[in-house]
Enzyme design. Structure first.
Site, PDB file in Angstrom:
ATOM      1  N   GLU A  38       0.846  -1.208   0.000  1.00 57.85           N
ATOM      2  CA  GLU A  38       0.000   0.000   0.000  1.00 57.85           C
ATOM      3  C   GLU A  38       0.878   1.254   0.000  1.00 57.85           C
ATOM      4  O   GLU A  38       0.637   2.216  -0.734  1.00 57.85           O
ATOM      5  CB  GLU A  38      -0.886  -0.043   1.257  1.00 57.85           C
ATOM      6  CG  GLU A  38      -1.795   1.135   1.472  1.00 57.85           C
ATOM      7  CD  GLU A  38      -3.047   1.105   0.617  1.00 57.85           C
ATOM      8  OE1 GLU A  38      -2.890   1.280  -0.602  1.00 57.85           O
ATOM      9  OE2 GLU A  38      -4.149   0.923   1.163  1.00 57.85           O
ATOM     10  N   THR A  71      -4.227   9.012  -4.276  1.00 58.76           N
ATOM     11  CA  THR A  71      -4.269   9.013  -2.817  1.00 58.76           C
ATOM     12  C   THR A  71      -3.195   9.926  -2.229  1.00 58.76           C
ATOM     13  O   THR A  71      -3.451  10.682  -1.292  1.00 58.76           O
ATOM     14  CB  THR A  71      -4.093   7.575  -2.274  1.00 58.76           C
ATOM     15  OG1 THR A  71      -5.148   6.781  -2.802  1.00 58.76           O
ATOM     16  CG2 THR A  71      -4.143   7.536  -0.767  1.00 58.76           C
TER      17      THR A  71
HETATM   18  N1  HSE Z   1      -7.401   6.435   4.827  1.00 61.79           N
HETATM   19  C1  HSE Z   1      -6.809   6.677   3.545  1.00 61.79           C
HETATM   20  C2  HSE Z   1      -7.069   8.120   3.156  1.00 61.79           C
HETATM   21  C3  HSE Z   1      -7.437   5.755   2.537  1.00 61.79           C
HETATM   22  O1  HSE Z   1      -8.197   8.580   3.331  1.00 61.79           O
HETATM   23  O2  HSE Z   1      -6.149   8.781   2.681  1.00 61.79           O
HETATM   24  C4  HSE Z   1      -6.889   5.932   1.161  1.00 61.79           C
HETATM   25  O3  HSE Z   1      -7.582   5.089   0.282  1.00 61.79           O
END
Ligand code: HSE
Length: 310
Positions: A133, A185
């Protein structure tokens, strides 16, 4: 997991919704579909090959592909760093959609490798998955990978000790609309402030506590009412044109709650009934701001599956 090694493993690994409203980097909901399909075969020591099938293009360099990278990390963590393998990855979900695409790949890769090597330690698989990830997202967050690995609703309750709570959610429909834009992201994370106001933190503590109570008492209406967030959502909704229009359309069509999937741009609503009506309303909402969207309906799922070992 497994006591003995094997030559080939076929794994299907699910999409997930991270944050699930107020649980930034903590809550995760596993979806029944879509799923990635990953096949790993043993090769002679030190050889690594990756093939990407289907309509989404991804790196085939084993060091850069999330699934093979987490498979290599798993092999390293269990002391078999020279384990050779060939891997094929067929993505079931669009990368960069907010549906945990990188987590599906990394959990799928780590679990397939664990099946081949006969590794049973789920904590080790979780660790290797989070490394995969990190390769894509630039941060080692555990919310998507926990939900994909364990299934159901998961809570990263202590990041330091990797304590993951697992809750079996009630059955409800999840209606997802994915507008035709991409949000990386790492970009969606970089725009978040490094500190938050006390009133927002207090509000999120209340929302998150309410969400847990609603999950444990299996009250879907209440789950919907706690799908809000003061930490990430106010910043990220700006990256999704039409967010408010789509939310209003979904709620007007009978949704019980609405939010962003992970870091977006996917948005989701939950309901008990009316799912097709809500889906159409969400698509029209995006259309009203000039955006095409894909949409589908799913339910909570049970996590990564080893479909075959031989
Ligand atoms: N918790 C992470 C974010 C998930 O919101 O950046 C990313 O898919």
């Amino acid at each position: 997991m497994w006591k003995v090694s094997c030559d080939r493993a076929v794994v299907s690994s699910p999409a997930t919704i991270a944050n699930f409203g107020p649980g930034f980097d903590s809550f995760g909901l596993c979806l029944d579909a879509p799923r990635d399909r990953i096949v790993v075969r043993r090769l002679p020591k030190g050889r690594h090959e990756v093939k990407v099938l289907g309509k989404y293009s991804l790196p085939t360099n084993p060091e850069k592909n999330t699934a093979s990278y987490s498979a290599m990390k798993l092999a390293e963590l269990c002391g078999s760093s020279d384990a050779g393998f060939s891997m094929s990855v067929r993505k079931g979900m669009k990368p960069g959609s907010g549906l945990g695409s990188s987590a599906a790949s990394s959990v799928g890769g780590a679990v397939a490798m664990a099946a081949v090597l006969g590794v049973r330690d789920k904590g080790m698989i979780l660790e290797a998955s989070a490394m995969g990830e990190e390769l894509v997202a630039g941060s080692r967050h555990f919310d998507n990978v926990s939900a994909a690995l364990y299934g159901g609703f998961t809570v990263v309750s202590d990041l330091k000790t990797r304590k993951i709570l697992r809750i079996r959610p009630p059955r409800f429909q999840i209606i997802i609309a994915l507008p035709d834009i991409s949000v990386e992201t790492r970009v969606a994370r970089s725009m978040l402030p490094s500190s938050v106001e006390m009133k927002d933190a207090v509000c999120n503590v209340g929302l998150a506590s309410g969400m847990l109570h609603a999950m444990l008492t299996r009250n879907v209406r209440m789950i919907g009412s706690y799908l809000d967030d003061k930490l990430a959502l106010p910043h990220r909704m700006k990256l999704i044109p039409g967010y408010s229009e789509v939310r209003d359309a979904a709620m007007g069509a009978g949704a019980l709650g609405f939010s962003i999937g992970g870091s977006g741009p996917a948005v989701f609503a939950i309901s008990q009934g009316n799912a097709q009506k809500i889906r159409k309303a969400m698509v029209s909402g995006f259309k009203s701001v000039g955006l095409k969207s894909d949409s589908f309906i799913t339910v909570p799922g049970t996590g990564v599956k080893v479909e075959k070992r031989s």
